[in-house]
Design an enzyme around this catalytic site. Structure first.
Site, PDB file in Angstrom:
ATOM      1  N   ASP A  89       0.536  -1.410   0.335  1.00 13.18           N
ATOM      2  CA  ASP A  89      -0.158  -0.231  -0.058  1.00 13.18           C
ATOM      3  C   ASP A  89       0.859   1.173   0.046  1.00 13.18           C
ATOM      4  O   ASP A  89       1.380   1.324   1.155  1.00 13.18           O
ATOM      5  CB  ASP A  89      -1.025  -0.159   1.072  1.00 13.18           C
ATOM      6  CG  ASP A  89      -1.388  -1.175   1.281  1.00 13.18           C
ATOM      7  OD1 ASP A  89      -2.022  -2.012   0.491  1.00 13.18           O
ATOM      8  OD2 ASP A  89      -3.245  -0.686   2.126  1.00 13.18           O
ATOM      9  N   LYS A 153      -6.875   3.797  -2.722  1.00 13.86           N
ATOM     10  CA  LYS A 153      -7.104   3.480  -1.152  1.00 13.86           C
ATOM     11  C   LYS A 153      -7.005   4.861  -0.801  1.00 13.86           C
ATOM     12  O   LYS A 153      -6.889   5.946  -1.204  1.00 13.86           O
ATOM     13  CB  LYS A 153      -5.820   2.975  -0.600  1.00 13.86           C
ATOM     14  CG  LYS A 153      -6.472   2.980   0.937  1.00 13.86           C
ATOM     15  CD  LYS A 153      -5.274   2.035   1.314  1.00 13.86           C
ATOM     16  CE  LYS A 153      -4.907   2.414   2.687  1.00 13.86           C
ATOM     17  NZ  LYS A 153      -3.888   1.209   3.604  1.00 13.86           N
ATOM     18  N   LYS A 182     -10.091   0.305  -1.781  1.00 15.25           N
ATOM     19  CA  LYS A 182      -9.677  -0.275  -0.543  1.00 15.25           C
ATOM     20  C   LYS A 182     -10.708   0.812   0.848  1.00 15.25           C
ATOM     21  O   LYS A 182      -9.446   2.179   0.156  1.00 15.25           O
ATOM     22  CB  LYS A 182      -8.786  -1.162  -0.019  1.00 15.25           C
ATOM     23  CG  LYS A 182      -8.105  -0.346   1.477  1.00 15.25           C
ATOM     24  CD  LYS A 182      -6.895  -0.953   1.639  1.00 15.25           C
ATOM     25  CE  LYS A 182      -6.435  -0.627   3.181  1.00 15.25           C
ATOM     26  NZ  LYS A 182      -5.089  -1.937   3.274  1.00 15.25           N
TER      27      LYS A 182
END
Length: 216
Positions: A89, A153, A182
């Site tokens: 991430d 995300k 996400k």
């Protein structure tokens, strides 16, 4: 709906101890969460503890500001992969996005995606929605897709705000079904989790995973 399979069981606070990390790993096994999400220092420990499990190991790159150099992010990504990370991430360069320097933002993401995909690892791009206008959020999602990322995300959880239903809806509208979305930051209840999923999230970053699973 099996909520557990949406949840990246997250512990990213700087003061996290080995005991707390081990607890997160044990909880992820018990509840069969999608993954644990930990700082890079703990990846090797988590990978070894979860090697006989379906629970993946997620870590963060350029976290939480996104303001390290691309070379640093790539090194961090490669080291994390060597230590057993399954997913990365990464944080975009927020300042460059806001300045309209899209080529720099794109090349930064592309470099980490290349490092991840070379080892068949998924890369999620944290755009830090709380710092962006809606127009900037759209550009961030478009650049992430162009760079070949697997997910966009919402948040690090370390800035001025976390995921909102409106932001998840916007992000899903931009990436369609081509990328994952996400939602992370501020997801504290089953209601929060279900609202994010309804808005289009197919992964949730949450430190409250056990509480979410145990709520009626």
């Amino acid at each position: 709906m099996n909520l557990a399979k949406y949840i990246d069981h997250t512990l990213l606070k700087p003061e996290a101890t080995m005991t707390q990390v081990d607890q997160i790993i044990a909880e992820a096994k018990t509840y069969q969460f999608a993954s644990v999400c930990l700082n890079p220092y703990w990846v090797k420990r988590a990978s070894e503890a979860l090697q006989d499990s379906d629970v993946k190991v997620v870590t963060v790159i350029g976290f939480p500001l996104g303001a390290t150099t691309t070379a640093t992010k790539v090194f961090e990504a490669q080291a994390a992969i060597e230590n057993g990370a399954d997913e990365l991430d990464m944080v975009i360069n927020v300042g460059e996005l806001k300045a309209g320097h899209d080529e720099q933002v794109l090349s930064d993401i592309q470099a980490v995606v290349k490092a991840g995909h070379a080892a068949q690892k998924h890369v999620k791009v944290i755009i830090e929605t709380c710092l962006l206008s809606d127009v900037e959020k759209r550009r961030a999602c478009e650049l992430s897709e162009k760079a070949g990322a697997d997910f966009v995300k919402t948040s690090t959880g370390f800035s001025t705000g976390g995921a909102t239903v409106a932001d998840v809806t916007l992000m899903r509208s931009v990436v369609g079904d081509r990328l994952g979305v996400k939602a992370s930051g501020g997801i504290h209840s089953k209601e929060d989790a279900e609202a994010m999923i309804a808005a289009g999230a197919n992964r949730l970053g949450a430190s409250a995973g056990v509480k979410i699973m145990n709520s009626k």
